[in-house]
Scaffold this active site. Structure first.
Site, mmCIF file in Angstrom:
data_model
loop_
_atom_site.group_PDB
_atom_site.id
_atom_site.type_symbol
_atom_site.label_atom_id
_atom_site.label_comp_id
_atom_site.label_asym_id
_atom_site.label_seq_id
_atom_site.Cartn_x
_atom_site.Cartn_y
_atom_site.Cartn_z
ATOM 1 N N HIS A 1 -5.998 -7.419 -0.661
ATOM 2 C CA HIS A 1 -6.195 -5.986 -0.914
ATOM 3 C C HIS A 1 -5.446 -5.541 -2.164
ATOM 4 O O HIS A 1 -4.385 -6.077 -2.479
ATOM 5 C CB HIS A 1 -5.697 -5.159 0.284
ATOM 6 C CG HIS A 1 -6.359 -5.513 1.572
ATOM 7 N ND1 HIS A 1 -5.853 -6.478 2.426
ATOM 8 C CD2 HIS A 1 -7.486 -5.036 2.161
ATOM 9 C CE1 HIS A 1 -6.648 -6.582 3.493
ATOM 10 N NE2 HIS A 1 -7.653 -5.726 3.359
ATOM 11 N N ASP B 1 -4.321 -13.086 3.185
ATOM 12 C CA ASP B 1 -5.575 -12.611 3.779
ATOM 13 C C ASP B 1 -6.783 -12.928 2.896
ATOM 14 O O ASP B 1 -7.898 -12.498 3.200
ATOM 15 C CB ASP B 1 -5.511 -11.112 4.136
ATOM 16 C CG ASP B 1 -4.745 -10.279 3.144
ATOM 17 O OD1 ASP B 1 -4.426 -10.778 2.048
ATOM 18 O OD2 ASP B 1 -4.460 -9.102 3.455
ATOM 19 N N ASP C 1 -2.300 -10.680 -2.713
ATOM 20 C CA ASP C 1 -2.894 -10.257 -1.439
ATOM 21 C C ASP C 1 -4.381 -9.934 -1.672
ATOM 22 O O ASP C 1 -4.777 -9.533 -2.766
ATOM 23 C CB ASP C 1 -2.153 -9.012 -0.931
ATOM 24 C CG ASP C 1 -2.581 -8.603 0.468
ATOM 25 O OD1 ASP C 1 -1.865 -8.956 1.430
ATOM 26 O OD2 ASP C 1 -3.633 -7.929 0.610
ATOM 27 N N HIS D 1 0.830 -1.231 0.000
ATOM 28 C CA HIS D 1 0.000 0.000 0.000
ATOM 29 C C HIS D 1 0.855 1.269 0.000
ATOM 30 O O HIS D 1 0.331 2.358 -0.213
ATOM 31 C CB HIS D 1 -0.927 0.041 1.219
ATOM 32 C CG HIS D 1 -1.959 -1.031 1.221
ATOM 33 N ND1 HIS D 1 -2.922 -1.144 0.233
ATOM 34 C CD2 HIS D 1 -2.198 -2.052 2.087
ATOM 35 C CE1 HIS D 1 -3.697 -2.191 0.486
ATOM 36 N NE2 HIS D 1 -3.280 -2.765 1.607
#
Ligand code: 6XA
Ligand code: ZN
Length: 343
Positions: free
Chosen positions: A198, A285, A196, A160
């Site tokens: 996200h 995740d 991931d 991120h």
């Protein structure tokens, strides 16, 4: 497969993050990396080695120098102004305001961040430097041809974090730093596959206008999920980078059939790019019991991810990203590696 790991990650141990309207204990905690390392050892994946120190220069290849300098002094500035407790930002320069660097730490925290879920703590600087060194050490093993594959057990995660912002538990973008290092060491083309849950908005921002680094992201649809403001399917790259960014957003509740279809699409895109090396942003995740995520992969699916990546036949660096179901984080992350290795 060699694993690169530094115990310095544990120096970053945030008290709390703002999530769901509440200050809650940080999901991104030292136990995550301890448990992945324990599983590596339990399964006999290979040696666990410390990182080499690469200094700040490789960080400045993908991050703005003032951002790197900010992270170095943020804790000191915060404690001088506020006290010896974790720093969190509160106000951001959204469109309609001006992104002019403030003088005081509260303003700087907003200027250089995207959310209030990513505390800066007493040991954050040491931990994020070590995490980047872990990524760089793995990248150097691949770049030199010494290893065909390696696992950089990074913590804190990185995808991120952009050229000049932190957030989403990320400070330096370890995968981007590694990919740039591979480029600088002679790889003409590098692909990054981000699995991931996200969207890796920071990695996308860093490489968006470049044709030498392909980014494929498989992630929860930003219309439903963090980081909400990047990761849509129509983001395909800009300028020279047009066509070198592929986003494959998926709805909440996605399980293996649709997720693996996206993986197939993503792997075909990577193969068509014919890169010299592959960096995998390895978040687990996507697991069904992850406490902050809404996909439904099961532990037996993670080796299948590794198997598919192995079929690309590329020198591959795995870089640890997210995963918060700590009881299963080791099984799931190491499951990908075992699948890759043919286990
Ligand atoms: C909200 C969620 C942060 C996402 C962290 C993550 N603070 N990114 O796992 O991959
Ligand atoms: Zn994640």
């Amino acid at each position: 497969m060699r694993t690169i790991y530094s115990p310095d990650h544990a120096r970053h141990h945030g008290q709390s993050e703002l999530i769901d309207g509440k200050l809650q204990p940080c999901f991104e905690k030292p136990e995550r990396a301890f448990l992945v390392k324990a599983r590596i050892e339990e399964r006999g994946i290979g040696p666990v080695e410390p990182p080499r120190s690469f200094g700040l220069e490789p960080l400045r290849r993908v991050h703005r120098p003032d951002f790197v300098a900010f992270l170095e002094t943020a804790w000191t500035e915060w404690t001088a102004q506020r006290g010896a407790y974790d720093a969190l930002p509160l106000v951001w320069p959204v469109p309609g305001m001006r992104r002019v660097l403030p003088e005081t730490i509260d303003g700087k925290l907003g200027y250089y961040s995207i959310d209030a879920g990513t505390p800066i703590t007493a040991g954050t600087w040491q931990a994020i430097r070590a995490s980047a060194d872990v990524a760089l050490t793995g990248a150097a093993l691949i770049a030199s041809g010494e290893e065909r594959a390696a696992f950089s057990l990074c913590r804190p995660p990185g995808h991120h974090a952009g050229s000049d912002f932190f957030g989403g538990y990320c400070y330096f973008n370890n995968a981007a730093v590694a990919a740039q290092h591979l480029r600088d060491a002679g790889a003409a083309r590098v692909a990054i596959l981000d699995v991931d849950y996200h969207h890796g908005n920071g990695t996308q921002e860093i490489f968006y206008d470049r044709a030498d680094v392909l980014l494929v992201n498989i992630h929860a649809d930003p219309r439903q999920e963090y980081p909400h403001f990047l990761g849509h399917a129509d983001e395909t790259g800009a300028g020279l980078g047009e066509g070198y960014n592929l986003n494959l957003p998926l709805r909440w509740g996605t399980g293996w059939p649709l997720w693996s279809e996206a993986l197939e699409t993503g792997c075909q895109k990577v193969a068509g790019f014919a890169p010299d090396a592959l960096v995998v942003s390895l978040g687990v995740d996507t697991f069904k019991d992850d406490p902050i995520s809404q996909f439904c992969l099961e532990s037996h699916h993670f080796p299948l991810i590794g198997q598919r990546i192995a079929r690309l036949g590329l020198p591959t660096l795995f870089v640890m990203e997210g995963g918060y179901a700590v009881a299963e984080i080791g099984v799931n992350a190491v499951g990908v590696l075992e699948g890759y290795l043919g286990g």
